[in-house]
Motif scaffolding. Structure first.
Motif, PDB file in Angstrom:
ATOM      1  N   MET A   1       0.831  -1.192   0.000  1.00 46.91           N
ATOM      2  CA  MET A   1       0.000   0.000   0.000  1.00 46.91           C
ATOM      3  C   MET A   1       0.869   1.247   0.000  1.00 46.91           C
ATOM      4  O   MET A   1       1.363   1.688   1.036  1.00 46.91           O
ATOM      5  CB  MET A   1      -0.912  -0.007   1.230  1.00 46.91           C
ATOM      6  CG  MET A   1      -2.024  -1.034   1.158  1.00 46.91           C
ATOM      7  SD  MET A   1      -3.154  -0.757  -0.234  1.00 46.91           S
ATOM      8  CE  MET A   1      -4.294   0.399   0.536  1.00 46.91           C
TER       9      MET A   1
ATOM     10  N   PRO B   1      -0.455   4.041  -1.859  1.00 47.31           N
ATOM     11  CA  PRO B   1      -1.297   5.064  -2.489  1.00 47.31           C
ATOM     12  C   PRO B   1      -0.950   6.446  -1.937  1.00 47.31           C
ATOM     13  O   PRO B   1      -0.483   6.573  -0.807  1.00 47.31           O
ATOM     14  CB  PRO B   1      -2.721   4.673  -2.072  1.00 47.31           C
ATOM     15  CG  PRO B   1      -2.623   3.255  -1.638  1.00 47.31           C
ATOM     16  CD  PRO B   1      -1.246   3.096  -1.078  1.00 47.31           C
ATOM     17  N   GLU B   2      -1.194   7.443  -2.765  1.00 45.00           N
ATOM     18  CA  GLU B   2      -0.891   8.808  -2.350  1.00 45.00           C
ATOM     19  C   GLU B   2      -1.964   9.740  -2.906  1.00 45.00           C
ATOM     20  O   GLU B   2      -2.362   9.634  -4.073  1.00 45.00           O
ATOM     21  CB  GLU B   2       0.486   9.217  -2.891  1.00 45.00           C
ATOM     22  CG  GLU B   2       0.992  10.545  -2.343  1.00 45.00           C
ATOM     23  CD  GLU B   2       2.345  10.933  -2.928  1.00 45.00           C
ATOM     24  OE1 GLU B   2       2.795  10.259  -3.865  1.00 45.00           O
ATOM     25  OE2 GLU B   2       2.928  11.920  -2.452  1.00 45.00           O
ATOM     26  N   GLY B   3      -2.421  10.626  -2.059  1.00 45.05           N
ATOM     27  CA  GLY B   3      -3.437  11.591  -2.477  1.00 45.05           C
ATOM     28  C   GLY B   3      -3.049  12.974  -2.032  1.00 45.05           C
ATOM     29  O   GLY B   3      -1.919  13.202  -1.568  1.00 45.05           O
ATOM     30  N   PRO B   4      -3.962  13.929  -2.141  1.00 41.57           N
ATOM     31  CA  PRO B   4      -3.632  15.306  -1.772  1.00 41.57           C
ATOM     32  C   PRO B   4      -3.240  15.431  -0.302  1.00 41.57           C
ATOM     33  O   PRO B   4      -2.509  16.342   0.060  1.00 41.57           O
ATOM     34  CB  PRO B   4      -4.920  16.084  -2.084  1.00 41.57           C
ATOM     35  CG  PRO B   4      -6.003  15.044  -2.171  1.00 41.57           C
ATOM     36  CD  PRO B   4      -5.333  13.795  -2.654  1.00 41.57           C
ATOM     37  N   ASP B   5      -3.717  14.518   0.541  1.00 43.79           N
ATOM     38  CA  ASP B   5      -3.365  14.570   1.967  1.00 43.79           C
ATOM     39  C   ASP B   5      -2.223  13.618   2.311  1.00 43.79           C
ATOM     40  O   ASP B   5      -2.022  13.280   3.480  1.00 43.79           O
ATOM     41  CB  ASP B   5      -4.591  14.250   2.829  1.00 43.79           C
ATOM     42  CG  ASP B   5      -5.593  15.393   2.819  1.00 43.79           C
ATOM     43  OD1 ASP B   5      -5.223  16.493   2.355  1.00 43.79           O
ATOM     44  OD2 ASP B   5      -6.736  15.185   3.253  1.00 43.79           O
ATOM     45  N   GLY B   6      -1.487  13.175   1.324  1.00 45.27           N
ATOM     46  CA  GLY B   6      -0.310  12.352   1.607  1.00 45.27           C
ATOM     47  C   GLY B   6      -0.543  10.877   1.376  1.00 45.27           C
ATOM     48  O   GLY B   6      -1.501  10.474   0.710  1.00 45.27           O
ATOM     49  N   PHE B   7       0.370  10.083   1.938  1.00 46.05           N
ATOM     50  CA  PHE B   7       0.318   8.643   1.721  1.00 46.05           C
ATOM     51  C   PHE B   7      -0.728   7.981   2.608  1.00 46.05           C
ATOM     52  O   PHE B   7      -0.907   8.358   3.760  1.00 46.05           O
ATOM     53  CB  PHE B   7       1.695   8.016   2.009  1.00 46.05           C
ATOM     54  CG  PHE B   7       2.734   8.365   0.987  1.00 46.05           C
ATOM     55  CD1 PHE B   7       2.669   7.838  -0.290  1.00 46.05           C
ATOM     56  CD2 PHE B   7       3.774   9.239   1.296  1.00 46.05           C
ATOM     57  CE1 PHE B   7       3.620   8.159  -1.246  1.00 46.05           C
ATOM     58  CE2 PHE B   7       4.722   9.567   0.349  1.00 46.05           C
ATOM     59  CZ  PHE B   7       4.647   9.031  -0.923  1.00 46.05           C
ATOM     60  N   TYR B   8      -1.381   6.973   2.048  1.00 47.92           N
ATOM     61  CA  TYR B   8      -2.339   6.167   2.818  1.00 47.92           C
ATOM     62  C   TYR B   8      -1.623   5.511   3.995  1.00 47.92           C
ATOM     63  O   TYR B   8      -2.161   5.433   5.094  1.00 47.92           O
ATOM     64  CB  TYR B   8      -2.929   5.096   1.894  1.00 47.92           C
ATOM     65  CG  TYR B   8      -3.822   4.092   2.570  1.00 47.92           C
ATOM     66  CD1 TYR B   8      -5.156   4.389   2.819  1.00 47.92           C
ATOM     67  CD2 TYR B   8      -3.345   2.847   2.950  1.00 47.92           C
ATOM     68  CE1 TYR B   8      -5.990   3.475   3.441  1.00 47.92           C
ATOM     69  CE2 TYR B   8      -4.165   1.922   3.567  1.00 47.92           C
ATOM     70  CZ  TYR B   8      -5.484   2.241   3.815  1.00 47.92           C
ATOM     71  OH  TYR B   8      -6.296   1.313   4.432  1.00 47.92           O
TER      72      TYR B   8
ATOM     73  N   ASP C   1       9.243   9.565  -7.682  1.00 45.23           N
ATOM     74  CA  ASP C   1       8.800   9.812  -6.303  1.00 45.23           C
ATOM     75  C   ASP C   1       8.286   8.532  -5.664  1.00 45.23           C
ATOM     76  O   ASP C   1       8.466   8.291  -4.480  1.00 45.23           O
ATOM     77  CB  ASP C   1       7.624  10.816  -6.296  1.00 45.23           C
ATOM     78  CG  ASP C   1       8.088  12.205  -6.645  1.00 45.23           C
ATOM     79  OD1 ASP C   1       9.314  12.436  -6.635  1.00 45.23           O
ATOM     80  OD2 ASP C   1       7.226  13.046  -6.940  1.00 45.23           O
ATOM     81  N   ASN C   2       7.581   7.769  -6.450  1.00 44.26           N
ATOM     82  CA  ASN C   2       6.885   6.609  -5.905  1.00 44.26           C
ATOM     83  C   ASN C   2       6.875   5.503  -6.957  1.00 44.26           C
ATOM     84  O   ASN C   2       5.871   5.294  -7.645  1.00 44.26           O
ATOM     85  CB  ASN C   2       5.445   7.025  -5.527  1.00 44.26           C
ATOM     86  CG  ASN C   2       4.681   5.903  -4.836  1.00 44.26           C
ATOM     87  OD1 ASN C   2       5.223   4.819  -4.579  1.00 44.26           O
ATOM     88  ND2 ASN C   2       3.411   6.163  -4.538  1.00 44.26           N
TER      89      ASN C   2
ATOM     90  N   HIS D   1       3.952   3.122  -7.470  1.00 48.28           N
ATOM     91  CA  HIS D   1       2.856   3.535  -8.334  1.00 48.28           C
ATOM     92  C   HIS D   1       3.303   3.692  -9.784  1.00 48.28           C
ATOM     93  O   HIS D   1       2.681   3.156 -10.699  1.00 48.28           O
ATOM     94  CB  HIS D   1       2.238   4.854  -7.849  1.00 48.28           C
ATOM     95  CG  HIS D   1       1.219   5.389  -8.815  1.00 48.28           C
ATOM     96  ND1 HIS D   1       1.513   6.383  -9.742  1.00 48.28           N
ATOM     97  CD2 HIS D   1      -0.067   5.036  -9.035  1.00 48.28           C
ATOM     98  CE1 HIS D   1       0.453   6.614 -10.487  1.00 48.28           C
ATOM     99  NE2 HIS D   1      -0.531   5.826 -10.082  1.00 48.28           N
TER     100      HIS D   1
ATOM    101  N   TRP E   1      -4.602   2.720 -11.089  1.00 50.65           N
ATOM    102  CA  TRP E   1      -5.825   3.017 -10.323  1.00 50.65           C
ATOM    103  C   TRP E   1      -7.023   3.188 -11.239  1.00 50.65           C
ATOM    104  O   TRP E   1      -8.157   3.000 -10.810  1.00 50.65           O
ATOM    105  CB  TRP E   1      -5.632   4.300  -9.509  1.00 50.65           C
ATOM    106  CG  TRP E   1      -4.752   4.103  -8.322  1.00 50.65           C
ATOM    107  CD1 TRP E   1      -3.483   4.553  -8.160  1.00 50.65           C
ATOM    108  CD2 TRP E   1      -5.084   3.400  -7.130  1.00 50.65           C
ATOM    109  NE1 TRP E   1      -2.991   4.178  -6.935  1.00 50.65           N
ATOM    110  CE2 TRP E   1      -3.951   3.468  -6.277  1.00 50.65           C
ATOM    111  CE3 TRP E   1      -6.214   2.719  -6.674  1.00 50.65           C
ATOM    112  CZ2 TRP E   1      -3.921   2.881  -5.019  1.00 50.65           C
ATOM    113  CZ3 TRP E   1      -6.182   2.135  -5.411  1.00 50.65           C
ATOM    114  CH2 TRP E   1      -5.053   2.215  -4.607  1.00 50.65           C
TER     115      TRP E   1
END
Lengths: 740, 740
Positions: B324, B326-333, B353-354, B357, B374
């Motif tokens: 896991m 995943p990364e979104g606007p609020d950072g990594f899951y 960066d990742n 992904h 995704w």
């Protein structure tokens, strides 16, 4: 202004409260921290900055803030168990006024050694200064979230020095908030939680006993609320108490019988109260067995601070005395039972192998033979002990010793008496105060013995039940039992008078209850371990000294309450909103009821359980350890008793048959009631009682949380969701792996 | 004789076994203890004395005992976690033969560095020497009680010296015991516990998939038992796994959804296996969230040995990789997700960066744009990564790294793959191996969408379900899903071949299973989180190398089994009778079935649960956190799904409707079946799942225990019981208290 030295020897924690206003960097105001003079060297000095933005927004320390320097009393052991923000939350926001010893503002004392030196005028500070620095309004619903979210804490090394800023001022409290929340400001400071053992609900004059006058307990009832429908969670000492101390049903905590250890992971009254800055101490009995295996798995040493608390059901121990020093051919029932009490007796000249038995719980004949209180034929004789040295007065004095030893910090004291539990024997003059003319009539019928439910019928056959079914035995035992209760009541008189004299009656909540009842021959049973009211209904009297409770003083509540309600009530008193703990606690706070804001608790049913898988009856009925269990559900009208192992249920109509003499379990006319109550019990059994690691608020908030951390389920392409959710997956370039 | 120096560098524990015969005080034989030469200095040297009386009586060390000095290999980390008698029980009585490196008898080596130097003749020693000192017969039923009761252990300070007695001899094993119990001696030494994530039960050729050929997993099935009715306990990663790892239902352990921490008090697979002397390690995914609050309460530091295990669901960590990143606007899951894997990718030149992904879970277009996995529209494209660097081959190699690093000590390795779980994308050549001609037909009907049960209907509306209900989406995703499984199977080929080559196939139990299935559009649903077989039935294949399992090789079992059966199976393999743990474990050992001694496990029903109180659906249906929960019970014929919140139940007839297309929940003709299954569920809900601190044996034994420690209930006089029970209360004299 600068360089204040704190000259009070009991100060061990200091805080700066800053109210944000905007302008300069607040951190400039702080150049050094100086350990308070006179602070015990072994205690670490803590200096913290705490900031709050006016209103309900988020808070940070910033430019030109108003601030106050506050010093907390440092003697109560409970606070040393607190950590980091617990310390602030527990002491500053929950602790009662007396926890604050000193406040400086604008460079001068406004509170010194607990005394207010300068009055504070509205609108800046419309309440007494001690309340300003311990604002109870943080418990209020409307700004509950503020409590956890708005504060930031900067621990500063004690090696540096503090110069107080000239902008030092008061912590700002919006006046409308105070007006709204003022009613929460007068919770009791301390809790005196008195439990008797095996005290039947109807053996007190305030509960209607016509001949057993208990004026002292009645006096407390006249000052508080008397609950007339209070139920315990299991009719046996150990499991009942474990429910009382955890606030959870037996089916939840698992300590289902005496000597079944309480799991190391179960939180207790002591955990909650200490987290809230209130000490939680034991004087007397708990019937706790430590979970040695669970502790070993987690490397918890029994003699560590945490290990000792876990071993003692969460209490700090002033004196543990389970009142158990029985001895047989294989030794003592409890190797550590009544050791201090026996030492006390020896110090008073009661010499023998086991003065607990030979004096306190036995009589003595003309030839000085010990006549054991274990033999019910001796129950009408006086115990061979000076009354003041018997167990009940002894524990009363120990309770007063505890209270005397407390400083300013709030405490909960579980003063837990052994009596009127067996051995049934009491010293003079209590041994001959009561006779048959004072007894309640035995409640039983021949019909009960004709074709009883197999489990109930099996219970009747136990030696203790056949013994109590004999009138001659009952005649002897009731004299002792009633005498023991009379002695308990007299000791309550001693205790309550002393609390009045010492001022503690003004700031201490007092609870009187019991862990279960005693059949005393009713329904052809002795002891407890079944579900008639004689066993599962208990006295419960709660006195709250705060003005909010004035309107309920002397009233009787018919709300269905349970012993698991006490933990949430106590956390509520200590300043922790019990709804924040409802993922663990299964009871409800009684405070709204005590304060006249509610007539009942949010509950239609009470539940009770009994695990007899360790008993001969389980063998006689050929039941395995999962079957030999009983559940009870009751509402205002009906009581259903449900059995494992394939037996039919029992049912009582409490309205038409308050003495519970007619079992309707096989009445065709009542099958629908049985089905309805069974469904209630089944629903209860499925409750998520083990989901204790996530709060209800967190669960609820998760429902609305968009996936902002990149987990995108069911997204066929970029357009299937708000663009920012996939921001990390779009507009990127990397080489082909073959070209890397 | 005297002063043996132990010259093997890997020896860190030594034991003296003494066989009692009578005569002199055995302790005289021991005058000193000498730390073995070459033992790593940081490891504490332990010298213990262990005595056993021949036969089944109790044991004490005494006069003239025969004894042997036994040295244990000291490299396996698992043994350093053992304490005191765990060390002896775990290593000596449960550890396999290779744990013993050296044995001295009568002053000479009989085993040296694992090689037998002198043959031992019957009748003294009728089995190979390594078995003598690691007697597996202690696991046998007939002398089970011996295991815990007969040994006394005297740890002696390592500062003293040991002189071996001349009476040193062999541990005596009664020949008839060996003859009786020989069948227990061939349990596997190690356990390789392989779990895939979201692998549907019917997507393997051995489970009947006509086009997805999985010859390697099929090969394991041909050597073991394939379970055709294996069910998980919750259709979601976290709760399913917590049940698998604890051996307890979700309703028991409480970690009811992803990210709900597993309570600190819950024991795990790792606890049981380490107690039995077997290491328990993680390579891959657990979805565990640590109970930080519970740990803080007990003072458990996350970086202590115990704290780390509690934080990691009981496993020692070789590599944790939840797959896991995943990364979104609020950072990594997950801040610690896939860190090692990302580092590996970077070391192989996948810079970004990742890389998890951008390479492993994304494709790449002609302009080097990252096409995220995704987005389901990309699922038919090849992941931009060399196949050997993708997650499944990487974890296979990590598993082999782990096994290679093991010494002689037995181990359990949880090799826990991330795939075929989403993101649905797979590297070449797997991305285009499958097309519509290979797909299973989607299982759904229009009738299912007409007036569905409100909860089921609500689930259909989730984005992931509407997406998977589209044929174009299904077409793309199935290509990736099947390719991922094909890759998993190929990796199983790599792994199994290597296990054959290294000899581990001979001493290692291998389990292949999954944590839940995947709807893939069946029943108009995507993902899991409901109760059709697509979600809750999993593949389960168990290969046992021992000769006892020969008779079941290649067979299919239709027994109802559950994922909670794995912990008891594994403890059984490790040598701990799982019936001794049935007060905690809710599953059953599969060993009797694997050994052809039983055709089923003692169970008529399987249970499954789902907690959706954190999901938007709970809000849509206006349910509180206690209501948004679902329970399932199923037998060989019926499946009942029961809902909180007042909804009716759903029912499927698995015999007539194996595809589960017809919900009979409101069929009048089926109300009796529903009632019967509801009663089963209700009975299950009342089980004593929290009474985990007292064994069933102790509960049962208590039924027959007379009160020999002085508690006499219902005794009217001395004659009411055997005289010895009241011995401490009779015949005593003390003065009257006034005369004391």
């Amino acid at each position: 202004m600068c360089g204040h030295a704190v000259g009070h020897t009991r100060i061990c924690q200091m805080f700066v409260f800053a109210h944000q206003r905007g302008g300069r960097d607040f951190s400039n105001h702080i150049s050094a921290v100086q350990p308070p003079i006179g602070c015990p060297k072994k205690r670490q000095v803590r200096i913290c900055i705490k900031g709050w933005r006016a209103g309900l927004g988020t808070g940070e320390i910033a430019v030109g803030d108003l601030a106050a320097l506050v010093a907390m009393g440092g003697t109560a052991p409970s606070r040393y168990a607190l950590r980091h923000d617990q310390l602030l939350d527990g002491l500053v926001f929950v602790a009662k006024g007396t926890a604050v010893t000193d406040v400086w503002s604008a460079g001068r004392y406004v509170v010194k050694s607990g005394h207010i030196r300068y009055a504070i005028r509205p609108p800046i500070m419309p309440v007494a200064i001690s309340r300003v620095v311990t604002p109870p309004f943080f418990q209020a619903t409307s700004i509950r979230s503020l409590h956890r979210r708005t504060f930031i804490i900067y621990p500063i090394s004690s090696a540096t020095r503090l110069v107080l800023p000239v902008t030092l001022g008061f912590y700002f409290v919006p006046p409308n908030t105070i007006a709204k929340l003022g009613h929460l400001m007068a919770k009791p400071k301390n809790i005196l939680f008195i439990m008797f053992d095996q005290l039947r609900w109807d053996y007190l004059s305030c509960y209607g006993h016509p001949h057993l006058h208990t004026p002292n307990i009645d006096r407390l009832a006249a000052k508080g609320v008397r609950f007339n429908k209070a139920y315990i969670q299991s009719p046996l000492c150990g499991p009942s108490r474990m429910s009382t101390y955890t606030g959870r049903y037996v089916h939840s905590h698992g300590a289902s019988s005496n000597n079944v250890p309480l799991k190391v992971g179960e939180r207790t009254m002591g955990d909650y109260l200490r987290d809230a800055g209130m000490g939680c101490w034991l004087v007397g009995k708990t019937h706790m067995t430590a979970d040695a295996e669970g502790m070993a798995r987690l490397g918890l040493e029994p003699d560590s601070v945490i290990g000792a608390r876990v071993s003692e059901c969460g209490f700090d121990i002033f004196e543990r005395d389970d009142g158990m020093r029985p001895e047989g051919p294989d030794g003592f029932y409890d190797d550590s039972g009544a050791l201090k009490y026996n030492a006390y007796l020896r110090s008073k000249g009661y010499h023998s192998d086991n003065p607990w038995h030979d004096y306190a719980n036995s009589a003595n004949d003309a030839d000085n033979n010990v006549l054991s209180g274990w033999f019910l034929k001796n129950s009408d004789l006086p115990a061979n002990i000076a009354e003041e040295d018997s167990e009940t007065p002894y524990l009363t004095r120990r309770g007063m010793d505890f209270i005397t030893a407390q400083g300013d910090a709030p405490w909960c004291c579980h003063l837990s008496y052994i009596k009127p539990h067996w051995p049934y024997i009491v010293p003079a003059p209590y041994h001959d105060m009561f006779g048959p003319e004072h007894f309640l009539r035995v409640v039983r019928s021949e019909a009960e013995r004709e074709d009883p439910h197999p489990v109930y019928g099996g219970m009747m056959k136990a030696p203790v039940c056949t013994a109590f079914s004999r009138d001659d035995v009952r005649d002897k035992v009731l004299r002792a039992y009633m005498g023991l209760i009379k002695q308990c009541d007299d000791q309550m008189g001693v205790l309550f008078d002393w609390l009045e004299e010492t001022g503690r009656m003004k700031d201490t909540m007092i609870v009187v209850t019991s862990d279960h009842g005693d059949y005393l021959g009713d329904h052809w049973l002795g002891e407890k371990t079944f579900f008639h009211d004689a066993a599962i209904k208990v006295p419960l009297i709660v006195y709250d000294p705060s003005p909010e409770a004035d309107k309920t003083r002397g009233t009787t509540s018919y709300a269905l309450v349970q012993s698991i309600d006490l933990v949430p009530t106590f956390t509520d008193v200590a300043g922790v909103d019990p709804s924040k703990l409802d993922h663990v606690l299964e009871g409800k706070s009684l405070l709204p009821l005590l304060h006249g804001k509610a007539e009942t608790v949010a509950r239609n049913y009470v539940f009770c359980e009994f695990d007899y898988s360790m008993r001969p009856l389980a063998h006689a009925l050929d039941l395995d350890t999962t079957e030999a269990r009983i559940f009870m559900v009751s509402d205002d009208r009906w009581k259903l008793i449900q059995f494992g192992g394939g037996f039919r249920s029992m049912l009582f109509d409490l309205a038409k048959d308050p003495q519970e003499l007619t079992d309707l379990g096989d009445s065709a006319a009542h099958q629908e009631v049985i089905s309805q109550l069974t469904a209630v019990l089944d629903d209860w059994a499925r409750r998520p009682s083990q989901r204790t690691t996530m709060t209800t608020d967190t669960l609820m908030a998760s429902r609305h949380k968009a996936s902002t951390k990149g987990v995108l389920l069911g997204a066929v392409d970029e357009g299937d969701m708000p663009a920012e959710l996939s921001v990390k997956y779009r507009g990127k370039k990397v080489p082909k792996w073959q070209d890397r």
